[in-house]
Design a protein around this motif. Sequence first.
Motif, PDB file in Angstrom:
ATOM      1  N   ARG A   1       0.812  -1.177   0.030  1.00 12.90           N
ATOM      2  CA  ARG A   1      -0.118   0.076  -0.031  1.00 12.90           C
ATOM      3  C   ARG A   1       0.627   1.369  -0.066  1.00 12.90           C
ATOM      4  N   PHE A   2       1.843   1.205   0.806  1.00 10.58           N
ATOM      5  CA  PHE A   2       2.859   2.504   0.765  1.00 10.58           C
ATOM      6  C   PHE A   2       3.639   2.822  -0.377  1.00 10.58           C
TER       7      PHE A   2
ATOM      8  N   ILE B   1       0.358  13.044   0.384  1.00  8.84           N
ATOM      9  CA  ILE B   1       0.229  12.777  -1.010  1.00  8.84           C
ATOM     10  C   ILE B   1      -0.986  13.226  -1.546  1.00  8.84           C
ATOM     11  N   GLY B   2      -2.130  13.300  -0.862  1.00  9.03           N
ATOM     12  CA  GLY B   2      -3.505  14.116  -1.343  1.00  9.03           C
ATOM     13  C   GLY B   2      -3.237  15.184  -1.510  1.00  9.03           C
TER      14      GLY B   2
ATOM     15  N   ALA C   1       1.097   4.022  -3.026  1.00  4.22           N
ATOM     16  CA  ALA C   1       0.724   5.294  -2.593  1.00  4.22           C
ATOM     17  C   ALA C   1       1.965   6.371  -3.277  1.00  4.22           C
TER      18      ALA C   1
ATOM     19  N   TYR D   1       1.420  10.203   5.601  1.00 10.15           N
ATOM     20  CA  TYR D   1       1.858  10.168   4.123  1.00 10.15           C
ATOM     21  C   TYR D   1       0.854  10.169   3.106  1.00 10.15           C
ATOM     22  N   SER D   2      -0.316   9.479   3.399  1.00 13.40           N
ATOM     23  CA  SER D   2      -1.568   9.591   2.588  1.00 13.40           C
ATOM     24  C   SER D   2      -2.103  11.282   2.595  1.00 13.40           C
ATOM     25  N   TYR D   3      -1.940  11.591   3.639  1.00 12.56           N
ATOM     26  CA  TYR D   3      -2.388  13.197   3.786  1.00 12.56           C
ATOM     27  C   TYR D   3      -1.779  14.018   2.930  1.00 12.56           C
TER      28      TYR D   3
ATOM     29  N   THR E   1       1.671   6.530  -6.820  1.00  7.60           N
ATOM     30  CA  THR E   1       0.535   7.513  -7.412  1.00  7.60           C
ATOM     31  C   THR E   1       1.051   8.932  -7.328  1.00  7.60           C
TER      32      THR E   1
ATOM     33  N   MET F   1       0.866   5.714   7.730  1.00  7.08           N
ATOM     34  CA  MET F   1      -0.141   5.601   6.681  1.00  7.08           C
ATOM     35  C   MET F   1      -1.002   6.874   6.508  1.00  7.08           C
ATOM     36  N   TYR F   2      -1.609   7.399   7.651  1.00  2.96           N
ATOM     37  CA  TYR F   2      -2.296   8.442   7.497  1.00  2.96           C
ATOM     38  C   TYR F   2      -1.626   9.644   7.265  1.00  2.96           C
TER      39      TYR F   2
END
Length: 164
Positions: free
Chosen positions: A14-15, A140-141, A18, A136-138, A21, A133-134
């Motif tokens: 998943r990382f 990347i968004g 991300a 880095y996703s934040y 992406t 995860m939270y």
Amino acid sequence: MNIGSEYLKTVIQRFMDAKVTAEKALEQLTESELFWAPNEESNSVAIIVKHMSGNMVSRWTDFLTTDGEKAYRNRDDEFVGDIQTKEQMMELWEFGWDTFFNALKSIEDEQLLKIITIRNEPHSVMEAIERQMYHYSYHIGQIIYVAKILKSGDWKALTIPRKK
């Protein structure tokens, strides 16, 4: 099947997804667009990348034995726009991710519940991974959103395009 091994395999994938992406968005930006910010209180893509890299290196270097907030880290400096080129930015990006992935790949199943510290607060290794995860996703968004705004009609979808 071992649940710890399966968790680590899944979270690493998943990382990686991300990261890929985000890189698809980064590839669409010109060098000058990487340094654009809508106002003084907002971060450019380059600054977001610099911050993510600084966080990854601090959190995941010797993470089993030292606090994730290293004494050498100056978080405020991560928000200073001193990166000059896309090449410099991408070197920081890769260094951060390499540090992070090497740490994840070094984790043994039985270490997932080991207690480590981040800013002197206890976390299980699994909790620290999910915290990232939270985080880095934040970011990347944010990168993707800024890229979509800048590219507007020239934006190339990162996943399935609308109406396809």
